[in-house]
Design a protein around this motif. Structure first.
Motif, mmCIF file in Angstrom:
data_model
loop_
_atom_site.group_PDB
_atom_site.id
_atom_site.type_symbol
_atom_site.label_atom_id
_atom_site.label_comp_id
_atom_site.label_asym_id
_atom_site.label_seq_id
_atom_site.Cartn_x
_atom_site.Cartn_y
_atom_site.Cartn_z
ATOM 1 N N PRO A 9 -4.995 11.299 5.933
ATOM 2 C CA PRO A 9 -5.353 10.129 5.126
ATOM 3 C C PRO A 9 -6.856 9.997 4.937
ATOM 4 C CG PRO A 9 -4.714 9.476 7.350
ATOM 5 C CD PRO A 9 -4.416 10.941 7.235
ATOM 6 N N ARG A 10 -7.241 9.344 3.855
ATOM 7 C CA ARG A 10 -8.652 9.080 3.611
ATOM 8 C C ARG A 10 -9.195 8.223 4.760
ATOM 9 N NH1 ARG A 10 -6.054 7.398 -0.856
ATOM 10 N NH2 ARG A 10 -6.690 5.255 -0.561
ATOM 11 N N PRO A 11 -10.515 8.255 4.972
ATOM 12 C CA PRO A 11 -11.100 7.414 6.031
ATOM 13 C C PRO A 11 -10.655 5.957 5.869
ATOM 14 C CG PRO A 11 -12.739 8.912 5.159
ATOM 15 C CD PRO A 11 -11.512 9.071 4.298
ATOM 16 N N GLY A 12 -10.222 5.369 6.950
ATOM 17 C CA GLY A 12 -9.774 3.990 6.913
ATOM 18 C C GLY A 12 -8.315 3.814 6.562
ATOM 19 N N ALA A 13 -7.603 4.917 6.340
ATOM 20 C CA ALA A 13 -6.199 4.803 5.948
ATOM 21 C C ALA A 13 -5.365 4.158 7.048
ATOM 22 C CB ALA A 13 -5.632 6.180 5.596
ATOM 23 N N ARG A 14 -5.621 4.526 8.300
ATOM 24 C CA ARG A 14 -4.850 3.940 9.408
ATOM 25 C C ARG A 14 -5.024 2.427 9.426
ATOM 26 N NH1 ARG A 14 -5.145 2.427 14.806
ATOM 27 N NH2 ARG A 14 -3.335 3.069 16.065
ATOM 28 N N GLU A 15 -6.265 1.994 9.257
ATOM 29 C CA GLU A 15 -6.535 0.555 9.257
ATOM 30 C C GLU A 15 -5.866 -0.129 8.074
ATOM 31 O OE1 GLU A 15 -8.805 2.942 9.768
ATOM 32 O OE2 GLU A 15 -9.029 2.570 11.924
ATOM 33 N N ARG A 16 -5.821 0.543 6.924
ATOM 34 C CA ARG A 16 -5.158 -0.047 5.762
ATOM 35 C C ARG A 16 -3.662 -0.187 5.992
ATOM 36 N NH1 ARG A 16 -8.132 3.710 2.984
ATOM 37 N NH2 ARG A 16 -6.298 4.762 2.117
ATOM 38 N N VAL A 17 -3.062 0.816 6.638
ATOM 39 C CA VAL A 17 -1.627 0.727 6.941
ATOM 40 C C VAL A 17 -1.355 -0.426 7.891
ATOM 41 C CG1 VAL A 17 0.299 1.881 8.083
ATOM 42 C CG2 VAL A 17 -1.131 3.153 6.477
ATOM 43 N N LEU A 18 -2.163 -0.554 8.937
ATOM 44 C CA LEU A 18 -1.941 -1.626 9.913
ATOM 45 C C LEU A 18 -2.164 -2.997 9.281
ATOM 46 C CD1 LEU A 18 -3.559 -0.126 13.148
ATOM 47 C CD2 LEU A 18 -1.163 -0.071 12.419
ATOM 48 N N ALA A 19 -3.198 -3.114 8.449
ATOM 49 C CA ALA A 19 -3.444 -4.388 7.767
ATOM 50 C C ALA A 19 -2.294 -4.725 6.826
ATOM 51 C CB ALA A 19 -4.770 -4.323 7.010
ATOM 52 N N ALA A 20 -1.788 -3.709 6.136
ATOM 53 C CA ALA A 20 -0.666 -3.940 5.224
ATOM 54 C C ALA A 20 0.580 -4.349 5.993
ATOM 55 C CB ALA A 20 -0.389 -2.667 4.410
ATOM 56 N N ALA A 21 0.827 -3.703 7.134
ATOM 57 C CA ALA A 21 1.998 -4.042 7.945
ATOM 58 C C ALA A 21 1.910 -5.473 8.456
ATOM 59 C CB ALA A 21 2.128 -3.068 9.115
ATOM 60 N N LEU A 22 0.725 -5.878 8.887
ATOM 61 C CA LEU A 22 0.550 -7.247 9.369
ATOM 62 C C LEU A 22 0.768 -8.251 8.251
ATOM 63 C CD1 LEU A 22 -0.200 -9.250 11.571
ATOM 64 C CD2 LEU A 22 -2.618 -8.843 11.035
ATOM 65 N N ALA A 23 0.225 -7.970 7.068
ATOM 66 C CA ALA A 23 0.399 -8.878 5.936
ATOM 67 C C ALA A 23 1.867 -8.983 5.536
ATOM 68 C CB ALA A 23 -0.438 -8.401 4.748
ATOM 69 N N CYS A 24 2.558 -7.845 5.507
ATOM 70 C CA CYS A 24 3.984 -7.858 5.149
ATOM 71 C C CYS A 24 4.800 -8.621 6.188
ATOM 72 C CB CYS A 24 4.503 -6.424 5.022
ATOM 73 S SG CYS A 24 3.885 -5.518 3.579
#
Length: 198
Positions: A9-24
């Motif tokens: 994943p692009r840099p920061g992808a892990r953080e984007r996935v976790l942020a998206a999971a929390l928002a969902c």
């Protein structure tokens, strides 16, 4: 620019996935969230998401561990800031309350998900808790009045954070309008009395 590999994943992808999971999870609850909803919200490819997290359960487990690690860092900083046992305990209570108010979605997720995910987090959670317990024991051994408690760090955590969790839950659920920060001093007084006897 070359296309990013679906397995890296692009840099920061892990953080984007976790942020998206929390928002969902905040919007729909964990059970209703789909892996596609997390993928779409994060912008990460399906291959990357599955490679790094395995499945939806893996995403939420990683989010839980990340929350534990994040708060552990805050708690260790609070302990280090106190120039006495009492000051450190008061800082622990105060900083935990401030963290909850600053991150209500994450705090709600951690409190709700703990019974479901704590046992599945495995070595990652043990490592995070191990670092935190070691720091807590070292801090308790620093002060004569808390040295006997160094053998029982889980009891200390229960007495420090248990009352805060109990008070914060109604606020996180929208049942108590007043901020739990209003009770900071009373909660800290109770912790100091329970652990230091004054």
């Amino acid at each position: 620019m070359s296309e990013a590999s679906p397995l890296r994943p692009r840099p920061g992808a892990r953080e984007r996935v976790l942020a998206a999971a929390l928002a969902c999870a905040t919007e729909s609850g964990m059970d209703a969230v789909t892996i596609e909803a997390i993928r779409a919200r994060s912008g990460v490819s399906v291959g990357s998401l599955y490679h790094h997290f395995g499945d939806k359960q893996g995403v939420f487990t990683a989010l839980f561990v990340a929350g534990v690690e994040h708060f552990g860092e805050i708690a260790m900083a609070a302990m280090a800031r106190g120039d006495s046992a009492e000051a450190g305990l008061r800082a622990l209570v105060g900083d935990y309350l401030e963290w909850i108010v600053a991150h209500p979605d994450w705090a709600r997720f951690l409190l709700t998900a703990r019974p479901r995910l704590e046992g599945q987090a495995g070595p990652q959670l043990r490592d995070a808790n191990g670092r935190y317990f070691t720091a807590l024991r070292d801090w308790l051994n620093r002060w004569p009045e808390t040295r006997p408690l160094a053998r029982r760090p889980a009891l200390v955590l229960a007495l420090v954070f248990g009352p805060v969790d109990y008070l914060a839950r109604p606020w996180l659920d929208g049942l108590m309008p007043a901020s739990p920060l209003e009770h900071r001093d009373a909660l800290a007084d109770g912790v100091v009395r329970a652990l230091l006897g004054h």
